[in-house]
Motif scaffolding. Structure first.
Motif, PDB file in Angstrom:
ATOM      1  N   LEU A 312     -42.113 -26.335   2.840  1.00  0.00           N
ATOM      2  CA  LEU A 312     -41.946 -25.039   3.948  1.00  0.00           C
ATOM      3  C   LEU A 312     -42.509 -24.553   4.380  1.00  0.00           C
ATOM      4  N   ARG A 313     -44.105 -24.256   4.307  1.00  0.00           N
ATOM      5  CA  ARG A 313     -45.165 -23.595   5.057  1.00  0.00           C
ATOM      6  C   ARG A 313     -45.192 -25.372   6.597  1.00  0.00           C
ATOM      7  N   CYS A 314     -45.206 -26.505   5.968  1.00  0.00           N
ATOM      8  CA  CYS A 314     -44.950 -27.158   7.206  1.00  0.00           C
ATOM      9  C   CYS A 314     -44.040 -27.757   8.201  1.00  0.00           C
ATOM     10  N   TYR A 315     -42.585 -27.050   7.631  1.00  0.00           N
ATOM     11  CA  TYR A 315     -41.801 -27.015   8.764  1.00  0.00           C
ATOM     12  C   TYR A 315     -41.480 -25.456   9.427  1.00  0.00           C
ATOM     13  N   VAL A 316     -42.217 -24.849   8.687  1.00  0.00           N
ATOM     14  CA  VAL A 316     -41.931 -23.237   9.219  1.00  0.00           C
ATOM     15  C   VAL A 316     -42.881 -23.556  10.806  1.00  0.00           C
ATOM     16  N   ARG A 317     -44.513 -23.738   9.945  1.00  0.00           N
ATOM     17  CA  ARG A 317     -44.433 -23.947  11.643  1.00  0.00           C
ATOM     18  C   ARG A 317     -44.166 -24.968  12.916  1.00  0.00           C
ATOM     19  N   GLU A 318     -43.851 -26.649  12.066  1.00  0.00           N
ATOM     20  CA  GLU A 318     -42.258 -27.518  12.428  1.00  0.00           C
ATOM     21  C   GLU A 318     -41.759 -26.273  13.609  1.00  0.00           C
ATOM     22  N   ALA A 319     -40.876 -25.550  13.261  1.00  0.00           N
ATOM     23  CA  ALA A 319     -40.483 -24.801  13.433  1.00  0.00           C
ATOM     24  C   ALA A 319     -40.931 -24.374  15.058  1.00  0.00           C
ATOM     25  N   MET A 320     -41.578 -22.457  14.172  1.00  0.00           N
ATOM     26  CA  MET A 320     -42.708 -22.245  15.300  1.00  0.00           C
ATOM     27  C   MET A 320     -43.390 -22.273  16.801  1.00  0.00           C
ATOM     28  N   VAL A 321     -44.116 -23.227  16.119  1.00  0.00           N
ATOM     29  CA  VAL A 321     -44.167 -24.770  17.767  1.00  0.00           C
ATOM     30  C   VAL A 321     -43.654 -25.045  18.858  1.00  0.00           C
ATOM     31  N   SER A 322     -42.311 -25.696  18.246  1.00  0.00           N
ATOM     32  CA  SER A 322     -41.598 -26.399  18.866  1.00  0.00           C
ATOM     33  C   SER A 322     -40.644 -24.339  19.858  1.00  0.00           C
ATOM     34  N   TRP A 323     -40.166 -23.915  19.031  1.00  0.00           N
ATOM     35  CA  TRP A 323     -39.602 -22.241  19.804  1.00  0.00           C
ATOM     36  C   TRP A 323     -40.803 -22.129  20.524  1.00  0.00           C
ATOM     37  N   VAL A 324     -41.739 -21.537  20.727  1.00  0.00           N
ATOM     38  CA  VAL A 324     -42.861 -21.089  21.578  1.00  0.00           C
ATOM     39  C   VAL A 324     -42.812 -22.368  22.811  1.00  0.00           C
ATOM     40  N   GLN A 325     -42.896 -23.314  22.305  1.00  0.00           N
ATOM     41  CA  GLN A 325     -43.115 -24.355  23.316  1.00  0.00           C
ATOM     42  C   GLN A 325     -41.758 -24.240  23.872  1.00  0.00           C
ATOM     43  N   ARG A 326     -40.712 -24.185  23.897  1.00  0.00           N
ATOM     44  CA  ARG A 326     -39.431 -24.230  24.579  1.00  0.00           C
ATOM     45  C   ARG A 326     -39.132 -22.821  25.100  1.00  0.00           C
ATOM     46  N   THR A 327     -39.513 -22.241  24.235  1.00  0.00           N
ATOM     47  CA  THR A 327     -38.714 -20.665  24.809  1.00  0.00           C
ATOM     48  C   THR A 327     -40.131 -19.737  25.421  1.00  0.00           C
ATOM     49  N   MET A 328     -41.223 -20.340  25.050  1.00  0.00           N
ATOM     50  CA  MET A 328     -41.864 -19.132  25.913  1.00  0.00           C
ATOM     51  C   MET A 328     -43.884 -19.797  26.390  1.00  0.00           C
ATOM     52  N   PRO A 329     -43.060 -20.695  27.611  1.00  0.00           N
ATOM     53  CA  PRO A 329     -44.690 -21.954  27.141  1.00  0.00           C
ATOM     54  C   PRO A 329     -45.699 -20.774  28.090  1.00  0.00           C
ATOM     55  N   ALA A 330     -45.606 -19.721  28.313  1.00  0.00           N
ATOM     56  CA  ALA A 330     -46.554 -18.484  29.094  1.00  0.00           C
ATOM     57  C   ALA A 330     -47.564 -18.485  28.127  1.00  0.00           C
ATOM     58  N   ALA A 331     -46.346 -18.049  26.760  1.00  0.00           N
ATOM     59  CA  ALA A 331     -47.492 -18.128  25.256  1.00  0.00           C
ATOM     60  C   ALA A 331     -48.164 -18.728  24.537  1.00  0.00           C
ATOM     61  N   LEU A 332     -48.041 -19.762  24.778  1.00  0.00           N
ATOM     62  CA  LEU A 332     -48.970 -21.113  24.732  1.00  0.00           C
ATOM     63  C   LEU A 332     -50.661 -20.825  24.844  1.00  0.00           C
ATOM     64  N   PRO A 333     -51.896 -20.626  23.523  1.00  0.00           N
ATOM     65  CA  PRO A 333     -52.890 -21.302  24.160  1.00  0.00           C
ATOM     66  C   PRO A 333     -53.573 -21.784  25.346  1.00  0.00           C
ATOM     67  N   VAL A 334     -54.035 -20.748  26.230  1.00  0.00           N
ATOM     68  CA  VAL A 334     -55.096 -21.171  26.736  1.00  0.00           C
ATOM     69  C   VAL A 334     -56.985 -20.512  27.212  1.00  0.00           C
ATOM     70  N   GLN A 335     -57.502 -21.318  27.741  1.00  0.00           N
ATOM     71  CA  GLN A 335     -58.457 -21.114  28.058  1.00  0.00           C
ATOM     72  C   GLN A 335     -59.222 -20.075  29.828  1.00  0.00           C
ATOM     73  N   ARG A 336     -59.176 -18.818  29.840  1.00  0.00           N
ATOM     74  CA  ARG A 336     -58.962 -18.764  31.471  1.00  0.00           C
ATOM     75  C   ARG A 336     -60.544 -18.378  31.882  1.00  0.00           C
ATOM     76  N   VAL A 337     -60.753 -19.180  32.793  1.00  0.00           N
ATOM     77  CA  VAL A 337     -62.275 -18.900  33.436  1.00  0.00           C
ATOM     78  C   VAL A 337     -62.077 -18.266  34.994  1.00  0.00           C
ATOM     79  N   MET A 338     -62.622 -17.237  35.282  1.00  0.00           N
ATOM     80  CA  MET A 338     -62.991 -16.491  36.684  1.00  0.00           C
ATOM     81  C   MET A 338     -63.359 -16.991  37.756  1.00  0.00           C
ATOM     82  N   MET A 339     -63.028 -17.350  38.768  1.00  0.00           N
ATOM     83  CA  MET A 339     -63.779 -17.689  39.768  1.00  0.00           C
ATOM     84  C   MET A 339     -63.984 -17.169  41.499  1.00  0.00           C
TER      85      MET A 339
END
Length: 402
Positions: A312-339
């Protein structure tokens, strides 16, 4: 007059016929009982051979005692028949113990969801069976040895010194006895049962077997971990099925600050509603941390047992990751660098309003610096080395004058 050996042969044949008749009668009675119940057929499967062997042995023993012509060998023959009869009786007793314990175990199934009581009964019954078989074997060996007169004499002397013998035996078998008592303690204290899910030494597995000296764990990758019984009475271990098999599990995701926990919570409810792995006991989504440039989302779910929870944990983790990638790409973890843009030309200091006490910034300051450092003026225009040496001597004279 009838020949003694012929009479002995007739007696043996008659005893064998009687044994066959008794065996047939017992078999018929068991078949009649087996029409209404199933346990007699199982009893026949366990006890048929030892019962027939013991009955045949007793019939031959009677024949030898009644009609064996050479009476001088009768004592030796009686001793041999006694030892063999003891062995056959022990064989039959072991078969009856196995039948009784298997019959008790068969009433409690462990392939059902709520099998805690069944696993406890199974574990205790198996330990009792091993103890009973060990006691039967020890008694049979002792009884067979006591048929010899010399052994009986030695036994009497050993009983006279039983105190010293018990101390020596206790010291010699200290670890063996400790494991034996630990095994009995584990079983009857209900601390560990067959098929329990445990975590020991960082390894996850199920209890496959509990003996009087060791415990066998069936690990998740088909390895076997064998530990002494004393380990479980002296070291801490995790038992995931002590009271029940239901468990909770967590899934953690590190996401960007632009994630929407409320939308994730709605999608989590949809994901859990579509799978049979979830037991409907717990469904929680919380933001547990918001530091280090990321937001940590923890999802808590529940399942009926440890294996189902992992799936169940593997199933939920995969489902949530796929949903975030598909519907909220801006929520993917990024590293910000100030130039930032920086000028390559040197930055000159603004002239200070008050130059008192300084050595740069004004004509007075430069004059003050030369008086402190006695700097040697250099004149451009190509003067030779002689002129420069003269200037150096003049400068030296000036320093002497000063």
């Amino acid at each position: 007059m009838l020949d003694p050996w012929l009479g002995f042969a007739i007696t043996v044949a008659a005893c064998i016929v009687v044994a066959i008749v008794i065996t047939a009668a017992v078999s018929l009675a068991v078949r009649l009982v087996a029409r209404k119940k199933s346990w007699p057929s199982r009893l026949v499967g366990y006890a048929r051979r030892p019962f027939r062997a013991l009955l045949l042995l007793v019939s031959l023993w009677i024949a030898f005692s009644l009609a064996f012509p050479d009476r001088d060998w009768l004592d030796t023959i009686d001793q041999i028949f006694t030892m063999v009869a003891i062995a056959a009786g022990a064989w039959l007793a072991v078969a009856l113990v196995r039948f009784g314990t298997d019959l008790a175990i068969g009433r409690y199934r462990i392939d059902v969801p709520d099998n805690r009581v069944a696993r406890r009964i199974r574990t205790q019954t198996l330990i009792l069976r091993r103890l009973a078989i060990a006691v039967i074997v020890v008694i049979a060996i002792g009884a067979a040895l006591l048929t010899f007169p010399a052994v009986r004499t030695v036994g009497a002397s050993l009983l006279a010194s039983a105190g010293i013998a018990s101390i020596v035996a206790g010291l010699a078998a200290q670890s063996v006895l400790a494991n034996m008592f630990a095994g009995v303690q584990l079983v009857f204290s209900d601390a560990l049962r067959v098929d329990d899910v445990v975590v020991v030494e960082g390894e996850w597995g199920r209890v496959g077997e509990i003996t009087l000296s060791y415990v066998v764990l069936d690990l998740w990758d088909d390895r076997r971990l064998v530990l002494p019984c004393t380990y479980f009475t002296t070291q801490p271990f995790q038992n995931w099925t002590r009271q029940g098999s239901e468990l909770l599990g967590a899934i953690e995701l590190d996401l960007d600050w632009r994630v929407s926990p409320s939308r994730m919570r709605e999608h989590l409810a949809e994901v859990l509603a579509e799978t049979a792995l979830w037991d409907s006991r717990a469904s929680v989504l919380q933001v547990t941390e918001a530091t280090g440039g990321l937001v940590r989302v923890r999802i808590l779910v529940s399942a009926a047992d440890a294996g189902t929870l992992f799936d169940l944990r593997c199933y939920v983790r995969e489902a949530m990751v796929s949903w975030v990638q598909r519907t909220m790409p801006a929520a993917l973890p990024v590293q910000r660098v100030m130039m930032t843009a920086e000028s390559t030309e040197p930055q000159l200091e603004e002239p200070r309003g008050d130059n008192d006490g300084l050595f740069t910034g004004s004509a007075e300051a430069e004059e003050r610096r030369s008086s402190f450092t006695q700097a040697i003026p250099v004149v451009a225009g190509g003067r030779d080395d002689g002129d420069r040496s003269v200037d150096a001597e003049d400068a030296g004279d000036q320093r002497s004058t000063a």
